[in-house]
Design a protein around this motif. Structure first.
Motif, PDB file in Angstrom:
ATOM      1  N   GLY A 184      27.819  45.885  28.184  1.00 50.58           N
ATOM      2  CA  GLY A 184      29.116  45.758  28.825  1.00 50.58           C
ATOM      3  C   GLY A 184      28.999  45.932  30.335  1.00 50.58           C
ATOM      4  N   ARG A 185      29.950  45.370  31.030  1.00 47.93           N
ATOM      5  CA  ARG A 185      29.968  45.472  32.493  1.00 47.93           C
ATOM      6  C   ARG A 185      31.411  45.363  32.959  1.00 47.93           C
ATOM      7  NH1 ARG A 185      28.176  40.780  36.246  1.00 47.93           N
ATOM      8  NH2 ARG A 185      28.154  41.723  38.320  1.00 47.93           N
ATOM      9  N   ILE A 186      31.805  46.253  33.843  1.00 49.61           N
ATOM     10  CA  ILE A 186      33.143  46.228  34.434  1.00 49.61           C
ATOM     11  C   ILE A 186      32.986  46.179  35.947  1.00 49.61           C
ATOM     12  CG2 ILE A 186      35.343  47.442  34.690  1.00 49.61           C
ATOM     13  CD1 ILE A 186      34.641  48.912  32.034  1.00 49.61           C
ATOM     14  N   VAL A 187      33.658  45.237  36.572  1.00 46.44           N
ATOM     15  CA  VAL A 187      33.645  45.112  38.030  1.00 46.44           C
ATOM     16  C   VAL A 187      35.089  45.142  38.512  1.00 46.44           C
ATOM     17  CG1 VAL A 187      33.000  43.694  40.005  1.00 46.44           C
ATOM     18  CG2 VAL A 187      31.537  43.722  37.968  1.00 46.44           C
ATOM     19  N   CYS A 188      35.384  46.081  39.412  1.00 45.09           N
ATOM     20  CA  CYS A 188      36.723  46.168  40.000  1.00 45.09           C
ATOM     21  C   CYS A 188      36.588  46.231  41.515  1.00 45.09           C
ATOM     22  CB  CYS A 188      37.451  47.419  39.510  1.00 45.09           C
ATOM     23  SG  CYS A 188      37.919  47.382  37.775  1.00 45.09           S
ATOM     24  N   GLN A 189      37.298  45.351  42.188  1.00 46.74           N
ATOM     25  CA  GLN A 189      37.302  45.347  43.651  1.00 46.74           C
ATOM     26  C   GLN A 189      38.660  44.848  44.125  1.00 46.74           C
ATOM     27  OE1 GLN A 189      33.898  44.520  46.611  1.00 46.74           O
ATOM     28  NE2 GLN A 189      34.779  42.513  46.240  1.00 46.74           N
ATOM     29  N   GLY A 190      39.321  45.688  44.892  1.00 47.15           N
ATOM     30  CA  GLY A 190      40.656  45.317  45.346  1.00 47.15           C
ATOM     31  C   GLY A 190      41.585  45.117  44.158  1.00 47.15           C
ATOM     32  N   THR A 191      42.149  43.939  44.049  1.00 47.57           N
ATOM     33  CA  THR A 191      43.075  43.632  42.953  1.00 47.57           C
ATOM     34  C   THR A 191      42.415  42.779  41.863  1.00 47.57           C
ATOM     35  OG1 THR A 191      43.889  41.689  44.170  1.00 47.57           O
ATOM     36  CG2 THR A 191      45.075  43.764  44.471  1.00 47.57           C
ATOM     37  N   VAL A 192      41.082  42.671  41.925  1.00 51.39           N
ATOM     38  CA  VAL A 192      40.341  41.885  40.931  1.00 51.39           C
ATOM     39  C   VAL A 192      39.720  42.803  39.894  1.00 51.39           C
ATOM     40  CG1 VAL A 192      38.349  40.362  40.564  1.00 51.39           C
ATOM     41  CG2 VAL A 192      39.862  39.998  42.530  1.00 51.39           C
ATOM     42  N   ILE A 193      39.828  42.403  38.636  1.00 51.70           N
ATOM     43  CA  ILE A 193      39.202  43.113  37.526  1.00 51.70           C
ATOM     44  C   ILE A 193      38.412  42.102  36.708  1.00 51.70           C
ATOM     45  CG2 ILE A 193      39.576  44.426  35.401  1.00 51.70           C
ATOM     46  CD1 ILE A 193      42.171  45.475  36.636  1.00 51.70           C
TER      47      ILE A 193
END
Length: 231
Positions: free
Chosen positions: A148-157
């Motif tokens: 699994g991988r989760i990337v969150c930056q600013g308003t992007v998920i």
């Protein structure tokens, strides 16, 4: 396949996947070190994790062993912008989740085939639970390790599963307003940050390892390739 043969096959699958290079799974690669990742689980004990005694480490794996609630990485909160990598596997019919922001931001962990949540896209594995369905089912069979991988930056998920991007949203997109409203009804504030990482105890057998985190600078060039079509 006869029931006895099926049971034996499942046992062998769990045994073999549990032994899959656990020593390497809980180490940083050269690429991960260069990018600034840190290990949240050392593969030996639950140092830094808060729980009620129902989780233990077996052969380099965090294993749920009974009732008692979720397990929380208590050292520090998740950064505002981050990338989280982890490996997970479930028993047939199992349900769990990875929580990473205040409220109900959950990366769903699930056996899609046997659990009832797998019948509804927005509660299936790797969904932003109850709100955003994955583009397609990229899960492996129960007893096999998923990445699994989760990337969150600013308003992007973004949610990734086994190397495939399955969720990619910008929650300011007006077309997603109904889904984001569902997220808010679950208790999430889209502007909130600073939650601690939590692995859910949903009453089912589940295993985690190779939990790695890095902070993003807020200007990371994210993968914007289109999502795959549903199969």
């Amino acid at each position: 396949m006869h029931r006895l043969s099926l049971c034996l096959a499942l046992l062998l699958s769990f045994a073999s996947t549990s032994a899959l290079r656990a020593d390497e799974a809980n180490q940083l690669t050269a690429e991960e070190k260069a990018k600034g990742f840190e290990l949240l689980f050392n593969g030996q004990d639950l140092e830094g994790w808060k729980q009620s005694g129902n989780w233990k480490v077996t052969d380099g794996v965090i294993e749920r062993t009974g009732r008692g609630g979720d397990i929380v990485y208590d050292v520090k909160p998740i950064p505002d912008d981050f990338e989280l990598r982890f490996q997970w596997k479930v028993a047939p019919g199992s349900n769990s989740g990875v929580y990473y922001r205040p409220g109900q931001y959950e990366y769903q962990i699930l056996d899609n085939q046997k659990h009832r949540d797998g019948k509804t896209p927005d509660t299936s594995a790797a969904s932003l639970y109850y709100c955003i369905a994955p583009s397609h089912d990229a899960t492996k069979e129960p007893g096999q390790w998923n990445t699994g991988r989760i990337v969150c930056q600013g308003t992007v998920i973004q949610h990734w599963l086994n190397g495939e991007k399955v969720v990619d949203i910008d929650y300011t997109n007006p077309e997603l307003a109904p889904q984001i409203e569902k997220l808010k009804k679950r208790g999430a504030d889209v502007a909130a940050r600073g939650a601690k990482l939590k692995l859910q105890d949903h009453g089912d057998p589940v295993w985690y390892r190779s939990i790695k985190l890095r902070e993003l600078d807020g200007k990371e060039e994210l993968d914007k390739s289109p999502l795959k079509e549903k199969k």
